[in-house]
Design a protein around this motif. Structure first.
Motif, short mmCIF file in Angstrom:
data_model
loop_
_atom_site.label_atom_id
_atom_site.label_comp_id
_atom_site.label_asym_id
_atom_site.label_seq_id
_atom_site.Cartn_x
_atom_site.Cartn_y
_atom_site.Cartn_z
N ALA A 129 99.45 -43.18 38.05
CA ALA A 129 99.17 -41.74 38.08
C ALA A 129 100.11 -40.94 38.98
N PRO A 130 100.44 -41.38 40.19
CA PRO A 130 101.33 -40.56 41.01
C PRO A 130 102.81 -40.67 40.67
N MET A 131 103.16 -41.55 39.76
CA MET A 131 104.57 -41.72 39.37
C MET A 131 104.92 -40.71 38.28
N ASP A 132 106.23 -40.45 38.12
CA ASP A 132 106.67 -39.63 36.99
C ASP A 132 106.38 -40.37 35.69
N ALA A 133 106.68 -41.66 35.69
CA ALA A 133 106.44 -42.49 34.50
C ALA A 133 106.52 -43.95 34.90
N CYS A 134 105.73 -44.75 34.21
CA CYS A 134 105.80 -46.21 34.26
C CYS A 134 105.89 -46.65 32.81
N THR A 135 106.79 -47.57 32.53
CA THR A 135 106.95 -48.02 31.15
C THR A 135 106.85 -49.53 31.04
N VAL A 136 106.37 -49.97 29.90
CA VAL A 136 106.38 -51.37 29.51
C VAL A 136 107.07 -51.39 28.16
N GLY A 137 108.24 -52.03 28.10
CA GLY A 137 109.04 -51.93 26.89
C GLY A 137 109.47 -50.48 26.72
N ASP A 138 109.27 -49.93 25.53
CA ASP A 138 109.63 -48.54 25.26
C ASP A 138 108.45 -47.58 25.41
N GLU A 139 107.31 -48.08 25.89
CA GLU A 139 106.10 -47.27 25.93
C GLU A 139 105.79 -46.79 27.35
N THR A 140 105.52 -45.50 27.48
CA THR A 140 105.05 -44.95 28.75
C THR A 140 103.56 -45.22 28.84
N VAL A 141 103.13 -45.78 29.98
CA VAL A 141 101.73 -46.16 30.14
C VAL A 141 100.88 -44.97 30.54
N THR A 142 99.58 -45.13 30.36
CA THR A 142 98.57 -44.19 30.83
C THR A 142 97.84 -44.88 31.98
N PRO A 143 97.57 -44.18 33.08
CA PRO A 143 96.84 -44.81 34.18
C PRO A 143 95.42 -45.20 33.78
N GLN A 144 94.93 -46.29 34.35
CA GLN A 144 93.53 -46.66 34.16
C GLN A 144 92.66 -45.51 34.65
N PRO A 145 91.59 -45.20 33.93
CA PRO A 145 90.75 -44.08 34.33
C PRO A 145 90.11 -44.30 35.71
N GLY A 146 89.79 -43.20 36.36
CA GLY A 146 88.99 -43.25 37.57
C GLY A 146 89.73 -43.17 38.88
N GLY A 147 91.00 -43.51 38.91
CA GLY A 147 91.78 -43.39 40.12
C GLY A 147 91.66 -44.51 41.13
N PHE A 148 90.66 -45.39 41.02
CA PHE A 148 90.50 -46.47 41.99
C PHE A 148 91.27 -47.72 41.59
N TYR A 149 91.24 -48.05 40.31
CA TYR A 149 91.88 -49.26 39.82
C TYR A 149 93.31 -48.97 39.39
N GLY A 150 94.16 -50.01 39.36
CA GLY A 150 95.58 -49.79 39.10
C GLY A 150 96.08 -50.29 37.77
N GLY A 151 95.22 -50.40 36.78
CA GLY A 151 95.66 -50.88 35.47
C GLY A 151 96.52 -49.88 34.74
N TRP A 152 97.35 -50.43 33.86
CA TRP A 152 98.21 -49.61 33.02
C TRP A 152 97.76 -49.77 31.58
N VAL A 153 97.37 -48.66 30.95
CA VAL A 153 96.90 -48.67 29.57
C VAL A 153 98.10 -48.47 28.64
N THR A 154 98.25 -49.39 27.69
CA THR A 154 99.26 -49.27 26.64
C THR A 154 98.56 -49.35 25.29
N SER A 155 99.33 -49.14 24.24
CA SER A 155 98.75 -49.20 22.89
C SER A 155 98.34 -50.60 22.49
N THR A 156 98.67 -51.60 23.30
CA THR A 156 98.34 -52.99 22.95
C THR A 156 96.98 -53.44 23.46
N VAL A 157 96.25 -52.56 24.18
CA VAL A 157 94.94 -52.94 24.70
C VAL A 157 93.84 -52.01 24.20
#
Length: 165
Positions: A124-152
């Motif tokens: 969330a505080p980064m400009d962008a985080c990517t895995v492969g060619d995909e920009t991730v979405t932060p895990q909801p809630g702000g406490f946990y650090g997961g990265w949501v991609t289209s593969t999950v």
């Protein structure tokens, strides 16, 4: 609270509800990047991801793959029942500072030794985080650090009402 009903994974997706507890660590083959302040502060093809029931993957990048000065010790610590004691780091890039936005386990618990020289970063505080060619979405809630991609597929812990999952 009872476990929520998992979303049905689409073709090519995996359900976070099939992830184990305790968590599993696995290598990532895609290029992973982190950008802050308009500057790439980390880029690697040597990341790992931690998979835990109900959470999108948390990506850990080698400390050595961050640009010099990008990681600075920060106040605070926490404890994970599986991985052990974590320290926090500020992330610096392009004149921007994301306070306490990264963490690592310098002396992880048995079974998680691969994390000792790796760092996870909140997306969330980064400009962008990517895995492969995909920009991730932060895990909801702000406490946990997961990265949501289209593969999950979720639902993901962190949404309102998920504290007891």
């Amino acid at each position: 609270m009872r476990r929520p009903r998992p979303d049905t994974p689409a073709p090519g997706q995996e359900s976070v509800w099939d992830y184990p507890r305790p968590p599993r660590v696995e290598r990532v083959t895609e290029r992973v990047t982190i950008t802050l302040g308009g500057e790439v502060v980390a880029e690697t093809t040597d990341a790992v991801r931690v998979l835990e029931t109900s959470h999108p993957p948390v990506y850990y990048l080698p400390i050595a793959d961050f640009v010099d000065g990008a990681l600075v010790d920060a106040p605070g610590s926490s404890f994970c029942e599986f991985k052990g004691a974590a320290r926090y780091l500020d992330v610096h890039g392009g004149g921007a500072v994301a306070a306490g936005a990264a963490w690592n386990y310098p002396q992880p618990s048995p079974g998680y030794g691969i994390l000792a020289d790796k760092v996870a970063v909140y997306a969330a505080p980064m400009d962008a985080c990517t895995v492969g060619d995909e920009t991730v979405t932060p895990q909801p809630g702000g406490f946990y650090g997961g990265w949501v991609t289209s593969t999950v597929a979720g639902p993901f812990k962190g949404v309102p009402g998920s504290m007891g999952w």
